[in-house]
Design a protein around this motif. Structure first.
Motif, mmCIF file in Angstrom:
data_model
loop_
_atom_site.group_PDB
_atom_site.id
_atom_site.type_symbol
_atom_site.label_atom_id
_atom_site.label_comp_id
_atom_site.label_asym_id
_atom_site.label_seq_id
_atom_site.Cartn_x
_atom_site.Cartn_y
_atom_site.Cartn_z
ATOM 1 N N UNK A 1 -8.278 -6.397 8.818
ATOM 2 C CA UNK A 1 -8.913 -7.542 9.461
ATOM 3 C C UNK A 1 -8.752 -8.825 8.655
ATOM 4 N N UNK A 2 -8.619 -9.912 9.386
ATOM 5 C CA UNK A 2 -8.744 -11.261 8.830
ATOM 6 C C UNK A 2 -9.902 -11.894 9.593
ATOM 7 N N UNK A 3 -10.983 -12.103 8.882
ATOM 8 C CA UNK A 3 -12.222 -12.583 9.495
ATOM 9 C C UNK A 3 -12.534 -13.982 8.975
ATOM 10 N N UNK B 1 -13.544 -16.780 4.527
ATOM 11 C CA UNK B 1 -12.373 -16.066 5.040
ATOM 12 C C UNK B 1 -12.290 -14.768 4.256
ATOM 13 N N UNK B 2 -12.168 -13.679 4.975
ATOM 14 C CA UNK B 2 -12.124 -12.376 4.313
ATOM 15 C C UNK B 2 -11.028 -11.527 4.951
ATOM 16 N N UNK B 3 -10.177 -10.967 4.120
ATOM 17 C CA UNK B 3 -9.156 -10.006 4.561
ATOM 18 C C UNK B 3 -9.551 -8.673 3.948
ATOM 19 N N UNK B 4 -9.684 -7.653 4.806
ATOM 20 C CA UNK B 4 -10.108 -6.351 4.305
ATOM 21 C C UNK B 4 -9.650 -5.245 5.245
ATOM 22 N N UNK B 5 -9.843 -4.035 4.810
ATOM 23 C CA UNK B 5 -9.460 -2.846 5.568
ATOM 24 C C UNK B 5 -10.670 -1.939 5.678
ATOM 25 N N UNK B 6 -10.806 -1.286 6.841
ATOM 26 C CA UNK B 6 -11.875 -0.318 7.016
ATOM 27 C C UNK B 6 -11.410 0.841 7.883
ATOM 28 N N UNK C 1 -2.525 -5.431 1.934
ATOM 29 C CA UNK C 1 -1.821 -6.259 0.950
ATOM 30 C C UNK C 1 -0.839 -7.187 1.651
ATOM 31 N N UNK C 2 -0.148 -6.692 2.664
ATOM 32 C CA UNK C 2 0.796 -7.520 3.420
ATOM 33 C C UNK C 2 0.055 -8.662 4.115
ATOM 34 N N UNK C 3 -1.083 -8.357 4.762
ATOM 35 C CA UNK C 3 -1.837 -9.412 5.440
ATOM 36 C C UNK C 3 -2.397 -10.415 4.443
ATOM 37 N N UNK C 4 -2.895 -9.953 3.313
ATOM 38 C CA UNK C 4 -3.376 -10.884 2.279
ATOM 39 C C UNK C 4 -2.271 -11.841 1.856
#
Length: 149
Positions: free
Chosen positions: A89-91, A142-147, A12-15
């Motif tokens: 990640x920010x891809x 652009x995709x921000x996600x967590x894994x 959420x912070x990176x988004x």
């Protein structure tokens, strides 16, 4: 002492840092702001790392040049032992192009707590030819996600 955020809040912070309509340089600045934030991680040298990487890959479709900005957190169990990693990640994906393919693949890690300086690491990476090349192209995704890894 600065307050540390929960790892569960990291995506959420990176988004929030990345926002909408970002280009590569904007994503990099957002990622560095995110990279300076403190998170509640174990007190070990490799529990909080930043990864800068790029290359042309065909993971889930046709080949695409990918700039991947990753923050990796170590997660421990109730006894303080390693359990797994979480990567936020920010891809940024770009259509395949000869100028981008010519860059080949590259990666570089930075770890908080390992004695290196984040600003020096970032300055070295900012000098790479990838930045000049990406100015001629806009990301197609652009995709921000967590894994969990």
């Amino acid at each position: 002492m600065r307050e540390r955020s929960a790892v569960g809040d990291a995506v959420r912070v990176l988004e929030g840092e990345v926002g909408d309509g970002v280009d590569a340089e904007g994503a990099w600045r957002a990622f560095l702001r995110f990279g300076r934030r403190l998170f509640d991680v174990p007190d070990t040298p490799e529990s909080d790392g930043l990864l800068f990487q790029y290359g042309t890959y065909a993971f889930d479709g046709p080949p695409a040049f990918t700039l991947d900005l990753v923050r990796q957190f170590e997660i421990v169990d109730g006894d303080g032992e390693y359990d797994h990693y979480v990567q936020v990640r920010c891809e940024l994906r770009y259509e395949s192009a000869p100028a981008l393919e010519a860059l080949r693949a590259f990666d570089s890690w930075f770890f908080h707590g390992a004695g290196d300086d984040l600003d020096e690491w970032a300055a070295r990476l900012t000098e790479l030819p990838v930045w000049r090349a990406l100015r001629s192209f806009g990301p197609v995704g652009v995709r921000v996600y967590q894994e969990r890894v």
